[in-house]
Design an enzyme around this catalytic site. Structure first.
Site, mmCIF file in Angstrom:
data_model
loop_
_atom_site.group_PDB
_atom_site.id
_atom_site.type_symbol
_atom_site.label_atom_id
_atom_site.label_comp_id
_atom_site.label_asym_id
_atom_site.label_seq_id
_atom_site.Cartn_x
_atom_site.Cartn_y
_atom_site.Cartn_z
ATOM 1 N N HIS A 72 1.194 -1.376 0.399
ATOM 2 C CA HIS A 72 -0.339 0.036 0.336
ATOM 3 C C HIS A 72 0.911 0.940 0.045
ATOM 4 C CE1 HIS A 72 -4.204 -1.778 1.915
ATOM 5 N NE2 HIS A 72 -3.307 -2.070 0.568
ATOM 6 N N TYR A 200 -9.726 4.962 6.291
ATOM 7 C CA TYR A 200 -10.360 5.719 7.694
ATOM 8 C C TYR A 200 -11.469 6.925 7.566
ATOM 9 C CZ TYR A 200 -5.661 3.266 9.479
ATOM 10 O OH TYR A 200 -4.726 2.270 9.989
ATOM 11 N N PRO A 292 -5.637 0.581 18.603
ATOM 12 C CA PRO A 292 -5.053 0.114 16.885
ATOM 13 C C PRO A 292 -5.375 1.326 15.892
ATOM 14 C CG PRO A 292 -7.328 -0.805 17.994
ATOM 15 C CD PRO A 292 -6.929 0.018 18.841
ATOM 16 N N LYS A 296 -0.623 0.402 15.254
ATOM 17 C CA LYS A 296 1.583 0.236 16.139
ATOM 18 C C LYS A 296 1.501 -1.250 16.615
ATOM 19 C CE LYS A 296 3.491 3.569 13.957
ATOM 20 N NZ LYS A 296 2.713 2.772 12.169
ATOM 21 N N TYR A 384 3.079 6.425 10.002
ATOM 22 C CA TYR A 384 2.610 5.812 9.804
ATOM 23 C C TYR A 384 3.452 4.034 9.549
ATOM 24 C CZ TYR A 384 -1.680 3.046 8.401
ATOM 25 O OH TYR A 384 -2.757 2.433 8.731
HETATM 26 C C1 LIG Z 1 -8.721 -8.117 19.881
HETATM 27 C C2 LIG Z 1 -6.868 -7.162 19.556
HETATM 28 C C3 LIG Z 1 -6.782 -6.726 17.927
HETATM 29 C C4 LIG Z 1 -5.564 -5.559 17.827
HETATM 30 N N1 LIG Z 1 -6.163 -5.293 16.390
HETATM 31 C C5 LIG Z 1 -4.194 -4.900 15.779
HETATM 32 C C6 LIG Z 1 -4.996 -3.784 14.640
HETATM 33 O O1 LIG Z 1 -5.528 -4.249 13.902
HETATM 34 N N2 LIG Z 1 -3.432 -3.393 14.309
HETATM 35 C C7 LIG Z 1 -2.462 -3.161 15.158
HETATM 36 O O2 LIG Z 1 -1.301 -3.191 14.544
HETATM 37 N N3 LIG Z 1 -2.337 -4.164 16.173
HETATM 38 C C8 LIG Z 1 -3.602 -4.958 16.524
HETATM 39 N N4 LIG Z 1 -3.597 -5.604 18.020
HETATM 40 C C9 LIG Z 1 -2.605 -5.256 18.465
HETATM 41 C C10 LIG Z 1 -1.727 -6.154 18.487
HETATM 42 O O3 LIG Z 1 -2.447 -8.110 18.084
HETATM 43 C C11 LIG Z 1 -0.775 -7.445 19.871
HETATM 44 O O4 LIG Z 1 0.326 -5.787 19.599
HETATM 45 C C12 LIG Z 1 0.104 -8.146 18.882
HETATM 46 O O5 LIG Z 1 -0.638 -8.986 19.006
HETATM 47 C C13 LIG Z 1 1.563 -7.934 19.786
HETATM 48 O O6 LIG Z 1 2.355 -9.566 19.935
HETATM 49 P P1 LIG Z 1 2.696 -9.888 21.328
HETATM 50 O O7 LIG Z 1 3.712 -11.259 20.888
HETATM 51 O O8 LIG Z 1 3.501 -8.925 21.686
HETATM 52 O O9 LIG Z 1 1.840 -10.192 22.472
HETATM 53 P P2 LIG Z 1 0.064 -11.195 21.818
HETATM 54 O O10 LIG Z 1 -0.581 -11.580 20.726
HETATM 55 O O11 LIG Z 1 -0.434 -11.464 23.407
HETATM 56 O O12 LIG Z 1 1.391 -13.367 22.302
HETATM 57 C C14 LIG Z 1 1.240 -13.263 23.663
HETATM 58 C C15 LIG Z 1 0.869 -14.920 23.735
HETATM 59 O O13 LIG Z 1 1.438 -15.040 24.873
HETATM 60 C C16 LIG Z 1 1.174 -15.913 25.589
HETATM 61 N N5 LIG Z 1 0.647 -16.272 26.792
HETATM 62 C C17 LIG Z 1 0.402 -15.214 27.817
HETATM 63 N N6 LIG Z 1 0.131 -14.668 29.019
HETATM 64 C C18 LIG Z 1 0.984 -16.635 29.069
HETATM 65 C C19 LIG Z 1 1.839 -16.894 30.078
HETATM 66 N N7 LIG Z 1 1.479 -17.032 31.349
HETATM 67 N N8 LIG Z 1 2.636 -18.416 29.706
HETATM 68 C C20 LIG Z 1 3.162 -18.716 28.452
HETATM 69 N N9 LIG Z 1 2.141 -18.012 27.173
HETATM 70 C C21 LIG Z 1 1.159 -17.210 27.648
HETATM 71 C C22 LIG Z 1 0.132 -15.451 24.624
HETATM 72 O O14 LIG Z 1 -0.902 -16.789 24.663
HETATM 73 C C23 LIG Z 1 -0.108 -14.427 23.341
HETATM 74 O O15 LIG Z 1 -0.066 -16.197 22.586
HETATM 75 C C24 LIG Z 1 -4.408 -6.160 18.599
HETATM 76 C C25 LIG Z 1 -4.708 -6.376 19.739
HETATM 77 C C26 LIG Z 1 -6.161 -7.728 19.854
HETATM 78 C C27 LIG Z 1 -5.824 -8.131 21.360
#
Ligand SMILES: Cc1cc2nc3c(=O)[nH]c(=O)nc-3n(C[C@H](O)[C@H](O)[C@H](O)COP(=O)(O)OP(=O)(O)OC[C@H]3O[C@@H](n4cnc5c(N)ncnc54)[C@H](O)[C@@H]3O)c2cc1C
Length: 389
Positions: A72, A200, A292, A296, A384
Site C-alpha cells: 500500500h 480511516y 489500533p 502500531k 504511519y
Molecule cells: C483484539 C485485538 C485486536 C488488535 N488489532 C490490531 C490491529 O488491527 N493492528 C495492530 O497493529 N495491532 C493490533 N492489535 C495488537 C497486536 O495484535 C499486538 O500488538 C501483537 O499481538 C503483540 O504481539 P505479542 O507477541 O507481543 O503479544 P501477543 O500477541 O498477545 O502474544 C502473547 C502470547 O503469550 C501467550 N501467553 C500469555 N500469558 C502467558 C503465560 N503466562 N505463559 C505462556 N504464554 C503466555 C499468549 O497466549 C500469546 O500467544 C490487536 C490486539 C488485540 C488484542
C-alpha cells in the site's frame, strides 16, 4: 532443561525473536500457554511497517509475505463525504504491506518447526525465578507435571495479561495508562474490500475503518460503546452503520456478506517502564499497548524484538553487555513515539462522549490542515510507515 534464552509467549514477538536468534545459532525455548491453533486463530493486526518486513526477511520468513502481501503506497481518510489521500511513498519513499498477523505467526511457526526448534504448548503456571541474578530459571507445568528451564536470559513476550511484567517488583515498575471511552467492533468477511486502500473515517456517528487481509477478505471496524457486545450487532446492523460512516460513493460500492468473525476490542494506551529487570526483558504487548488506530501494536512489538535481538547478538557474538544494558532505553524511546502517534490519530478520528462543540471544530480544523498541508501529511506518513529503529 537448559537453553540460552527462555521465551515466555508464542505470539508474534516471541516467535520472531526465537527465529532471529536461531539464524545466529543462539538457542531458545518458547513457552506458550495456548495451543498453536488458538494462537493462529486470533484475528488481530494486518499492516506491516518496513522495519517488521526487514526483520521477517532477516529471519528467513518473508517469502509468502512477498508473494501474497499487498503493498500500500498510501491511505485514504474521510470526514463526512470528503475523502483525501496521504501518499506514503511520495512523502517517505516507503510503502506499508498488508499481511495478516495470523499469516506472520503461521510463517514463523512453520520456520521454527522446519528448524526443529522447541516450542512447548499448553504450559501453565509459568514462574520466572532469579531474574535479578546471573542464573535465572523458569518453572512451568504441562499436564500437571512441573518442569524447569535454566537459562542465561528470559524474554517476556507474553502479552498484556502475561506473567513477565508482574515479575518486575512494584517498587521498580512504573505504569502509564489511558483508557478510551469506546471500543472497536470488528468483523471479518469473505468479500472484496470496498477500496484497494484503507479508509480511516471520521463521521458524526463515530469512527470507522475499512481494511482488508487480501482481495477477497475484508476487515471492517466501527467505533462502538464499551457496553456493546458482539451479539448485540447483527451483520445487517453492522453493515448499515458502516455505510452511514463512510463517504456515500464508498458506501454504494461496499459489498456486504456474512461475517466469519465478529469481536469487540477496548482501546487502551499503556506503557510500563523499565522494560528490563536484571536478565528479564519485556517485549511487545507485555510492556505496552496502543489503540489500533495507526496499526502500531504489532509493529512496535517488532521494534522491541529488533533491539533485544541485537543486544543478545552483541552479548553472545562480541561478549559485550552494551546492547542488553541499553535495551530498555532504546526500546522505550521508540515506544513512546508510537504511543504518541496512536493517541494523536485516535483523538483525531473518534467521537468522544464528552466532546464539546469547540472540540469538534478543533478536530475538523486539524483534519482540514492535514488534508491541505504537505508538511502535516509528511509527518503523518513518516509515523504511519514507521519511524526508523
Ligand atoms: C483484539 C485485538 C485486536 C488488535 N488489532 C490490531 C490491529 O488491527 N493492528 C495492530 O497493529 N495491532 C493490533 N492489535 C495488537 C497486536 O495484535 C499486538 O500488538 C501483537 O499481538 C503483540 O504481539 P505479542 O507477541 O507481543 O503479544 P501477543 O500477541 O498477545 O502474544 C502473547 C502470547 O503469550 C501467550 N501467553 C500469555 N500469558 C502467558 C503465560 N503466562 N505463559 C505462556 N504464554 C503466555 C499468549 O497466549 C500469546 O500467544 C490487536 C490486539 C488485540 C488484542
Amino acid at each position: 532443561m537448559k537453553t540460552q534464552v527462555a521465551i515466555v509467549g508464542g505470539g508474534p514477538s516471541g516467535l520472531l525473536l526465537a527465529q532471529l536468534l536461531h539464524t545466529r545459532g543462539i538457542e531458545s525455548v518458547v513457552l506458550e500457554r495456548k495451543t498453536k491453533d488458538y494462537v493462529l486463530g486470533r484475528i488481530r493486526a494486518g499492516v506491516l511497517e518496513r522495519g517488521l518486513v526487514a526483520l521477517l526477511e532477516e529471519a528467513g520468513c518473508a517469502d509468502r509475505l512477498h508473494a501474497e502481501g499487498i503493498v500500500h503506497d498510501g491511505t485514504l481518510m474521510s470526514y463526512g463525504d470528503e475523502m483525501f489521500r496521504i501518499d506514503f511513498t511520495e512523502h517517505t519513499g516507503t510503502p506499508v504491506v498488508v499481511y495478516g498477523q495470523t499469516e506472520v505467526t503461521r510463517d514463523l511457526y512453520e520456520a521454527r518447526e522446519a528448524a526443529g526448534a522447541q516450542t512447548l504448548f499448553n504450559v501453565e503456571d509459568v514462574v520466572i525465578h532469579g531474574a535479578d541474578t546471573d542464573a535465572p530459571h523458569v518453572t512451568f507445568a504441562i499436564d500437571g507435571e512441573t518442569h524447569r528451564i535454566d537459562c542465561d536470559f528470559v524474554a517476556g513476550c507474553d502479552g498484556f495479561h502475561g506473567v513477565s511484567r508482574q515479575t518486575i517488583p512494584l517498587e521498580v515498575r512504573r505504569e502509564y495508562e489511558k483508557v478510551y471511552p469506546f471500543g472497536w467492533l470488528g468483523i471479518l468477511s469473505r468479500t472484496p474490500p470496498v477500496n484497494h486502500e484503507l479508509i480511516y473515517a471520521n463521521s458524526p456517528r463515530g469512527f470507522a475503518l475499512c481494511s482488508m487481509r487480501n482481495e477477497n477478505l475484508s476487515r471492517y471496524y466501527i467505533q462502538c460503546s464499551l457496553s456493546d457486545k458482539p451479539e448485540d450487532w447483527t451483520d445487517d446492523a453492522f453493515w448499515q452503520e458502516l455505510k452511514r460512516r463512510i463517504p456515500a460513493d464508498q458506501a454504494n460500492a461496499l459489498v456486504t456478506g456474512p461475517s466469519i468473525e465478529k469481536s469487540i476490542a477496548p482501546l487502551r494506551s499503556f506503557v510500563t517502564e523499565p522494560m528490563r529487570w536484571g536478565r528479564l526483558f519485556l517485549c511487545g504487548d507485555a510492556a505496552h499497548i496502543v489503540p489500533p488506530t495507526g496499526a502500531k501494536g504489532l509493529n512496535t512489538a517488532a521494534s522491541d524484538v529488533h533491539y533485544l535481538y541485537n543486544g543478545l547478538r552483541d552479548w553472545y557474538e562480541n561478549g559485550s553487555a552494551e546492547g542488553v544494558d541499553l535495551y530498555s532505553e532504546l526500546a522505550l524511546a521508540r515506544v513512546w513515539k508510537a504511543e504518541r502517534f496512536s493517541w494523536w490519530f485516535s483523538s483525531l478520528m473518534h467521537r468522544y462522549p464528552d466532546q464539546s462543540e469547540f472540540d469538534l471544530k478543533m478536530q475538523v480544523a486539524e483534519i482540514e490542515f492535514l488534508r491541505t498541508n504537505a508538511a502535516a501529511q509528511k509527518a503523518m506518513a513518516e509515523n504511519y510507515v514507521g519511524l526508523p529503529y
